[in-house]
Design a protein around this motif. Structure first.
Motif, PDB file in Angstrom:
ATOM      1  N   HIS A 141     -14.848   0.830   6.588  1.00 21.06           N
ATOM      2  CA  HIS A 141     -13.977   1.874   7.596  1.00 21.06           C
ATOM      3  C   HIS A 141     -12.956   1.277   8.211  1.00 21.06           C
ATOM      4  O   HIS A 141     -12.275   2.075   8.917  1.00 21.06           O
ATOM      5  N   LEU A 142     -12.810   0.076   8.134  1.00 21.11           N
ATOM      6  CA  LEU A 142     -11.857  -0.504   9.064  1.00 21.11           C
ATOM      7  C   LEU A 142     -10.460  -0.704   8.391  1.00 21.11           C
ATOM      8  O   LEU A 142     -10.351  -0.341   7.126  1.00 21.11           O
ATOM      9  N   ASP A 143      -9.486  -1.219   9.085  1.00 21.88           N
ATOM     10  CA  ASP A 143      -8.052  -1.432   8.328  1.00 21.88           C
ATOM     11  C   ASP A 143      -8.216  -2.534   7.566  1.00 21.88           C
ATOM     12  O   ASP A 143      -9.004  -3.344   7.686  1.00 21.88           O
ATOM     13  N   LYS A 144      -7.431  -2.603   6.272  1.00 23.11           N
ATOM     14  CA  LYS A 144      -7.531  -3.609   5.439  1.00 23.11           C
ATOM     15  C   LYS A 144      -7.352  -4.776   6.026  1.00 23.11           C
ATOM     16  O   LYS A 144      -7.821  -5.956   5.549  1.00 23.11           O
ATOM     17  N   ALA A 145      -6.543  -5.019   7.026  1.00 20.27           N
ATOM     18  CA  ALA A 145      -6.299  -6.125   7.652  1.00 20.27           C
ATOM     19  C   ALA A 145      -7.472  -6.743   8.310  1.00 20.27           C
ATOM     20  O   ALA A 145      -7.870  -8.049   8.171  1.00 20.27           O
ATOM     21  N   GLN A 146      -8.299  -5.891   9.040  1.00 17.98           N
ATOM     22  CA  GLN A 146      -9.394  -6.345   9.572  1.00 17.98           C
ATOM     23  C   GLN A 146     -10.639  -6.557   8.707  1.00 17.98           C
ATOM     24  O   GLN A 146     -11.357  -7.596   9.017  1.00 17.98           O
ATOM     25  N   ARG A 147     -10.585  -5.784   7.688  1.00 19.04           N
ATOM     26  CA  ARG A 147     -11.707  -6.164   6.713  1.00 19.04           C
ATOM     27  C   ARG A 147     -11.544  -7.347   6.184  1.00 19.04           C
ATOM     28  O   ARG A 147     -12.259  -8.313   5.915  1.00 19.04           O
ATOM     29  N   GLU A 148     -10.101  -7.677   5.896  1.00 19.57           N
ATOM     30  CA  GLU A 148      -9.764  -9.071   5.121  1.00 19.57           C
ATOM     31  C   GLU A 148     -10.319 -10.435   6.058  1.00 19.57           C
ATOM     32  O   GLU A 148     -10.949 -11.264   5.556  1.00 19.57           O
ATOM     33  N   ILE A 149      -9.941 -10.086   7.418  1.00 19.07           N
ATOM     34  CA  ILE A 149     -10.085 -11.190   8.241  1.00 19.07           C
ATOM     35  C   ILE A 149     -11.730 -11.454   8.536  1.00 19.07           C
ATOM     36  O   ILE A 149     -12.431 -12.451   8.535  1.00 19.07           O
ATOM     37  N   ASN A 150     -12.425 -10.437   8.468  1.00 18.56           N
ATOM     38  CA  ASN A 150     -13.909 -10.320   8.622  1.00 18.56           C
ATOM     39  C   ASN A 150     -14.440 -11.035   7.159  1.00 18.56           C
ATOM     40  O   ASN A 150     -15.358 -11.775   7.231  1.00 18.56           O
ATOM     41  N   CYS A 151     -13.909 -10.632   6.277  1.00 15.44           N
ATOM     42  CA  CYS A 151     -14.385 -11.248   5.026  1.00 15.44           C
ATOM     43  C   CYS A 151     -14.019 -13.052   4.970  1.00 15.44           C
ATOM     44  O   CYS A 151     -14.768 -13.761   4.682  1.00 15.44           O
ATOM     45  N   LEU A 152     -12.828 -13.240   5.515  1.00 15.17           N
ATOM     46  CA  LEU A 152     -12.751 -14.574   5.355  1.00 15.17           C
ATOM     47  C   LEU A 152     -13.454 -15.576   6.302  1.00 15.17           C
ATOM     48  O   LEU A 152     -13.675 -16.440   6.076  1.00 15.17           O
ATOM     49  N   LYS A 153     -13.912 -14.793   7.353  1.00 12.33           N
ATOM     50  CA  LYS A 153     -14.717 -15.466   8.242  1.00 12.33           C
ATOM     51  C   LYS A 153     -16.103 -15.935   7.427  1.00 12.33           C
ATOM     52  O   LYS A 153     -16.722 -16.863   8.049  1.00 12.33           O
ATOM     53  N   THR A 154     -16.260 -15.340   6.420  1.00  7.06           N
ATOM     54  CA  THR A 154     -17.870 -15.355   5.659  1.00  7.06           C
ATOM     55  C   THR A 154     -17.469 -16.872   4.709  1.00  7.06           C
ATOM     56  O   THR A 154     -18.440 -17.494   4.192  1.00  7.06           O
ATOM     57  N   ILE A 155     -16.316 -17.033   4.589  1.00  7.82           N
ATOM     58  CA  ILE A 155     -15.862 -18.243   3.601  1.00  7.82           C
ATOM     59  C   ILE A 155     -15.339 -19.376   4.121  1.00  7.82           C
ATOM     60  O   ILE A 155     -15.302 -20.329   3.653  1.00  7.82           O
ATOM     61  N   PHE A 156     -14.743 -19.042   5.347  1.00  3.15           N
ATOM     62  CA  PHE A 156     -13.908 -20.260   6.036  1.00  3.15           C
ATOM     63  C   PHE A 156     -14.616 -20.345   7.323  1.00  3.15           C
ATOM     64  O   PHE A 156     -15.143 -19.437   7.951  1.00  3.15           O
ATOM     65  N   PRO A 157     -15.166 -21.858   7.736  1.00  3.78           N
ATOM     66  CA  PRO A 157     -14.775 -23.045   6.959  1.00  3.78           C
ATOM     67  C   PRO A 157     -16.100 -23.467   6.021  1.00  3.78           C
ATOM     68  O   PRO A 157     -15.718 -24.433   5.398  1.00  3.78           O
ATOM     69  N   VAL A 158     -17.097 -22.305   5.962  1.00  6.28           N
ATOM     70  CA  VAL A 158     -18.090 -22.948   5.014  1.00  6.28           C
ATOM     71  C   VAL A 158     -17.893 -23.572   3.472  1.00  6.28           C
ATOM     72  O   VAL A 158     -18.524 -24.156   3.116  1.00  6.28           O
ATOM     73  N   LEU A 159     -16.758 -22.753   3.016  1.00 11.58           N
ATOM     74  CA  LEU A 159     -16.686 -23.346   1.519  1.00 11.58           C
ATOM     75  C   LEU A 159     -15.868 -24.618   1.592  1.00 11.58           C
ATOM     76  O   LEU A 159     -15.675 -25.347   0.488  1.00 11.58           O
ATOM     77  N   PHE A 160     -15.394 -25.369   2.776  1.00 16.67           N
ATOM     78  CA  PHE A 160     -14.788 -26.473   2.681  1.00 16.67           C
ATOM     79  C   PHE A 160     -15.858 -27.531   2.432  1.00 16.67           C
ATOM     80  O   PHE A 160     -16.965 -27.612   2.769  1.00 16.67           O
ATOM     81  N   ARG A 161     -15.597 -28.625   1.508  1.00 18.21           N
ATOM     82  CA  ARG A 161     -16.337 -29.526   1.148  1.00 18.21           C
ATOM     83  C   ARG A 161     -16.117 -31.050   1.889  1.00 18.21           C
ATOM     84  O   ARG A 161     -15.193 -31.021   2.333  1.00 18.21           O
ATOM     85  N   SER A 162     -16.973 -31.806   1.902  1.00 23.53           N
ATOM     86  CA  SER A 162     -16.977 -33.010   2.346  1.00 23.53           C
ATOM     87  C   SER A 162     -15.567 -34.017   2.019  1.00 23.53           C
ATOM     88  O   SER A 162     -14.990 -33.727   1.100  1.00 23.53           O
ATOM     89  N   ILE A 163     -15.228 -34.694   2.826  1.00 27.97           N
ATOM     90  CA  ILE A 163     -14.091 -35.523   2.746  1.00 27.97           C
ATOM     91  C   ILE A 163     -14.007 -36.542   1.521  1.00 27.97           C
ATOM     92  O   ILE A 163     -15.316 -37.285   1.467  1.00 27.97           O
ATOM     93  N   GLY A 164     -13.206 -36.581   0.724  1.00 27.24           N
ATOM     94  CA  GLY A 164     -13.465 -37.505  -0.619  1.00 27.24           C
ATOM     95  C   GLY A 164     -13.309 -39.098   0.038  1.00 27.24           C
ATOM     96  O   GLY A 164     -12.667 -39.097   1.075  1.00 27.24           O
TER      97      GLY A 164
END
Lengths: 298, 755
Positions: B43-66
């Motif tokens: 129901h939100l604006d597409k930009a708000q929806r995008e940021i809400n979604c991004l928060k579920t993958i960042f930073p969790v998808l970052f992997r350990s330092i090589g």
């Protein structure tokens, strides 16, 4: 019309810069190691690739003069009967037959040459006339040379030097650089091996060096069993020095032409072993001591 | 028609991605969280929806330092998530269905598998690309990328974004937030500010990850990690002051934006490098280490056809410092021999000779890089093609396989692709594709062969059919923006693209300065060669009728070998044959101008053809019937702007003369390959240089060079184990030869090798 064997563009070993080389048909010599045997006679020569041939004999059926025959499933070609209609070449779906040599007009050749003019200009290159021996078709050669000079193209000629001296006098003003074969210094060995008259070669060489030794480079195909010995090769360096020639190229013996003999249904009689360029490095110090730049491989 | 299912390959993937560090269960949980956020924000604006979604993958998808990384930032992607391009993840809110299915196989319990099925079902309705495909694809003319049964393919993606990193360096994260806040507070702006706050969280996570490694590190490694930690802390709050800080800020931002082409980094990072060296903070060897690490991290993203780093050329603010950067990159590129980054040199008559020499050395080593772009031709060409001023045109950058965009200012994604040869085949079969017999001519009436009394009759008919395909191309391209814009804002990308922030609008919402686009054309040379063969054999020599030729092709030349021989023996493009090349050029101009004009008419910044190539020439060739250039059914088509393999028989000057014939001002990128043996490239280097210089002076816009010896490719096919780092240029990308499929290898081997 000129009988030519091939026109090679972007040639990088036949004179300065980027060049187009026009290979003339016909040669007065018969060097047994010749790398371009298909250019020895003026007429086109059939080349037969047995690896591609499937033995369907379609070529034989299309030959109007019976120059091609299969005897015991073996392909044979009788040059004396061939009228160069190339029906066999067209009939072969497997590209087993081709012809080396064709007649092309000077205009046509010039058009091909002009295509790379920009490349000659930027690289200080030009046109090289090779063969065969171009002086075998002297009137046509003169006509081509004049056209080339009309267009202000740098012209190098690769020659064995085996032709009448008056030809040279006429052609001289149109040629910028001579790559001149010095195969040997001994008249008898020369005659018996390559079937030529070395005295005539010597006369032409002397004419050129008298005119301008900077316009001539000695080119020496170094052939084991013929001239590959210190005495002969050093003598050639001496000869250069004597005539104020500053650059000599030693071209190590190779067998890249061997496959052509097979395609011409002829035997290759010379050594099967290629030389390495490095083998000839040892002549450089002596050449240098004589004030000669010796290049290996040209 | 039935609901479109876009399950299947979506991009060319030669390099295999590094598997995720997370367990399948963790991955599933992240994808579910993403999906939940997407649902809950409907129901939100597409930009708000995008940021809400991004928060579920960042930073969790970052992997350990090589183990030997000198900058922080390694990012995984999952079959569901947010992205810009198909090469990593997907487009907008995406689900890559075939990868999700493969993922399901890693799970063991039925309960978990059922959870995946639920995700699959949800995303069938919500995956941005599926939404687009649902509206655009049909059963005859338009297929998805990659479905080679169609003459036209369309996709939704946002490829080739190269951001304005100078802006990032100038303002830093806090400065950007301030800049955004000053503009007001619409949903786009507030979400953008939130995105930058999220970037800080990402940086915090990097600091933690570095600290994890620091606990056991010693000696030099400890120093390196400490520097990484300190510099992460700096860029979190401040603008970068050093080369290393600038590099770190650029990298972490690029990862979050999901971009995979980077652009003119020499002009961005060069000044920091020079300042550090001048001040004695680091030496060139230290900079070399950092860049080598960057090279490895770009390689590890494994995007196959992207990873552009571009150096050199006109229009740089800091040319001297940038050249310093370029020289070090050239050394790194030569030493690493990676297939990515796609390292690119823009050059002009002003480029320092030592840089050109280093470039030739790098190419001569077999690296296939840098690819060479001629500014003297490309800048005026881009000026005309994109209708921009010279200053703007100077910022052109090639991405992916060779399409141009203006760095920081334009969108130019190739969302449409045409197979010119298939459309020509349809012209010869009253609109039917003779490969499958299906009529694909839309509303265009295609006459029978008997009505083509002259060559022009035939050619005009072909052009009419092309016109139709140009029309649907521009519609599909525009519509891809509409759909993507409806669903997402591409926040991170928008922030660094002119003029989104000042216009207060997302990228595709009217924000980007130049909304362009590109159309990849294939089979262009096969078609012009076929046209030329018909022109001479049928209409000039009258050796055959058109019907006879078509009949022969319809039988794939079986029993018609003499006709095929005559077709193959007809003059071919690539041999400097004037009449044949003129026809190729005529077709090129018709196609290029037709597409360009439609872009103008549709109100786009530009819409241009690109004659680039990934491996689609081969893939599409497999589904394209025998053609009248003598090509058998199913065989690869010609690569990019090059002749068909085996057709160029007149040496490199001839092929380059043919290549330089097309006027660059009508296209948006065209690539040309050439192969030399090491012997020729090294021993005749001076002559090769003259060869290239002359080609470029004659109008050659681009060149990419593979240096490989006789027999090597053949041997590598038989003994792949002996050639782990044999790199070849496929067309718009380089690859390790033995990683390519056999059909692609064969196409490469068919190309002329100059010795």
């Amino acid at each position: 019309m000129i009988n030519i064997c091939n026109i090679e563009r972007f040639a990088t070993h036949d004179g300065p810069g980027i060049r187009t080389v026009v290979f003339f048909q016909g040669c007065p010599l018969r060097c047994p190691w010749c790398a371009n045997p298909e250019s020895q006679i003026i007429q086109a020569h059939l080349l037969y690739d047995h690896k591609k041939c499937v033995g369907c004999q379609v070529c034989e059926q299309h030959c109007p003069t019976k120059a091609i025959q299969f005897t015991d499933h073996r392909f044979t070609w009788d040059r004396s009967l061939c009228i160069h209609c190339k029906a066999c070449e067209q009939a072969c779906l497997h590209h087993a037959i081709s012809f080396a040599g064709e007649q092309r007009s000077i205009d046509d050749i010039m058009e091909e040459i002009r295509k790379d003019k920009d490349y000659y200009r930027s690289s200080h290159g030009g046109v090289t006339i090779s063969g065969g021996e171009a002086f075998m078709q002297f009137p046509q050669l003169m006509e081509l040379l004049k056209k080339l000079k009309e267009e202000d193209l740098h012209v190098t000629i690769e020659t064995c030097g085996q032709f009448p001296s008056e030809y040279l006098e006429q052609a001289y003003p149109y040629i910028d650089l001579f790559y001149f074969d010095i195969k040997h210094v001994d008249d008898d060995i020369y005659r018996s091996t390559v079937k030529g008259n070395r005295k005539q070669v010597q006369r032409n060489m002397e004419y050129l060096t008298r005119k301008d030794p900077d316009k001539i480079v000695f080119r020496v195909p170094v052939i084991p069993g013929f001239n590959y010995d210190d005495k002969t090769l050093n003598a050639i360096i001496d000869l250069a020095k004597q005539h104020h020639v500053k650059e000599v190229h030693f071209l190590p013996y190779h067998t890249l032409g061997k496959v052509k003999y097979e395609k011409m249904l002829q035997d290759y009689t010379w050594s099967p072993t290629m030389m390495k360029e490095e083998e000839l490095e040892k002549y450089k110090p002596y050449a240098l001591s004589q004030g000669i730049t010796l290049k290996i491989g040209g | 028609m039935a609901r479109i299912n876009i399950d299947g390959e979506q991009n060319v993937e030669v390099s295999k991605p590094v598997p995720s560090e997370k367990t399948p269960q963790q991955q599933l949980a992240i994808m579910e969280a993403y999906t939940e956020a997407h649902k809950n924000s409907a129901h939100l604006d597409k930009a708000q929806r995008e940021i809400n979604c991004l928060k579920t993958i960042f930073p969790v998808l970052f992997r350990s330092i090589g183990e030997d990384d000198l900058i922080a930032g390694r990012l995984d992607f999952l079959p569901i998530g947010f992205g810009s391009v198909t090469s990593i993840g997907g487009v907008g809110h995406y689900c890559v269905f075939h990868k999700l299915r493969a993922f399901k196989e890693q799970l063991t319990t039925e309960e978990e598998k059922a959870r995946v099925d639920a995700l699959y079902d949800y995303w069938q309705e919500h995956d941005v690309k599926s939404i687009y495909c649902q509206d655009v694809l049909n059963d005859t003319t338009t297929g998805r990328f990659i479905d080679c049964n169609y003459p036209f393919m369309a996709t939704a993606r946002l490829s080739g974004m190269m951001l304005n990193y100078k802006k990032l360096m100038k303002y830093g994260i806090n400065g950007l937030i301030e800049l955004i806040n000053r503009q007001g507070d619409n949903a786009f702006l507030t979400s953008s500010a939130e995105a930058l706050a999220l970037l800080k969280t990402v940086i915090d996570r990097q600091i933690e990850l570095v600290e994890e490694k620091l606990t056991t590190a010693q000696g030099q490694r400890q120093k390196d990690l400490q520097l990484m930690k300190d510099d992460l802390a700096v860029i979190r709050e401040d603008v970068p002051h050093t080369f290393h800080q600038a590099l770190q800020l650029f990298w972490i931002y690029a990862l979050c934006a999901g971009v995979i082409n980077y652009g003119r980094m020499d002009d961005v990072l060069g000044p920091y490098l020079k300042d550090d060296i001048d001040a004695g903070r680091i030496d060139e060897e230290e900079a070399y280490r950092y860049l080598k690490s960057l090279w490895k991290m770009i390689e590890n993203r494994r995007t196959t056809v992207n990873g552009r780093i571009i150096v050199g050329g006109k229009g740089r603010e800091h040319a001297e410092a940038a050249d310093l950067f370029a020289r070090i990159c050239l050394r790194v590129c030569k030493d690493t021999r990676y297939v990515e980054p796609q390292f690119t040199l823009r050059f002009s008559s002003d480029t320092p000779q030592d840089i050109m020499d280093m470039a030739y050395d790098c190419i001569g080593s077999g690296a296939t890089y840098p690819t060479l772009y001629n500014d003297d031709v490309n800048i005026p060409a881009v000026e005309y093609a994109m209708r921009v001023d010279q200053k703007t045109a100077q910022q052109y950058v090639p991405f992916g396989c060779g399409e141009f965009v203006i760095q920081g200012q334009s969108v130019g994604t190739p969302n449409t692709m045409l197979n010119l040869l298939k459309i020509f085949d349809m012209t010869l079969h009253e609109g039917a594709d003779s490969f499958d017999g299906i009529k694909k001519n839309g509303p265009v009436h295609v006459k029978p062969l008997s009505e083509f009394h002259t060559f022009d009759d035939l050619y005009e008919q072909y052009k009419k059919l092309l016109d139709y395909y140009f029309d649907i191309s521009v519609q599909a391209q525009s519509y891809s923006y509409e759909v993507m814009n409806k669903e997402v804002s591409f926040l991170f990308t928008s922030i660094l693209m002119d003029d989104c922030i000042t216009r207060k609008k997302a990228l595709l919402d009217g924000g980007v300065k130049i909304l362009g686009g590109t159309n990849e054309t294939y089979g262009n040379i096969n078609t012009s060669d076929a046209l030329y063969a018909i022109k001479t054999l049928v209409y000039e020599q009258k050796k055959y009728t058109l019907e006879q030729l078509v009949e022969a092709a319809d039988h794939d030349f079986a029993g018609y070998e003499y006709i095929q021989k005559d077709l193959l023996d007809a003059p071919k493009y690539g041999n400097d044959h004037t009449a044949c090349d003129e026809l190729a050029n005529d077709l090129y101009e018709f196609v290029a101008k037709g597409i360009r004009q439609r872009g103008i008419d549709a109100g786009m910044g530009y819409y241009l053809i690109v004659i680039s190539n990934n491996q689609t020439n081969t893939d599409w060739g497999h589904k394209t019937a025998a053609s009248l250039d003598g090509r058998k059914s199913g065989l690869y088509m010609n690569p990019a702007n090059n002749p068909q393999g085996g057709a160029a028989k007149s040496g490199p000057t001839a092929v380059l003369n043919s290549l330089s014939r097309f006027d660059a001002k009508y296209h948006g990128g065209s690539v040309q390959n050439i192969k030399f043996t090491p012997r020729m490239f090294q021993k005749d280097r001076e002559k090769i240089k003259y060869l290239f210089q002359t080609y470029f002076a004659k109008g050659g816009c681009q060149l990419m060079v593979t240096v490989v010896d006789h027999g090597i490719l053949e041997d590598a096919q038989k003994h792949p184990e002996n050639y782990p780092d044999l790199i070849v240029r496929v067309a718009g990308y380089s690859a390790v030869f033995v990683n390519l499929t056999k059909d692609i290898q064969e196409e490469l081997m068919s190309r002329e090798l100059y010795d």
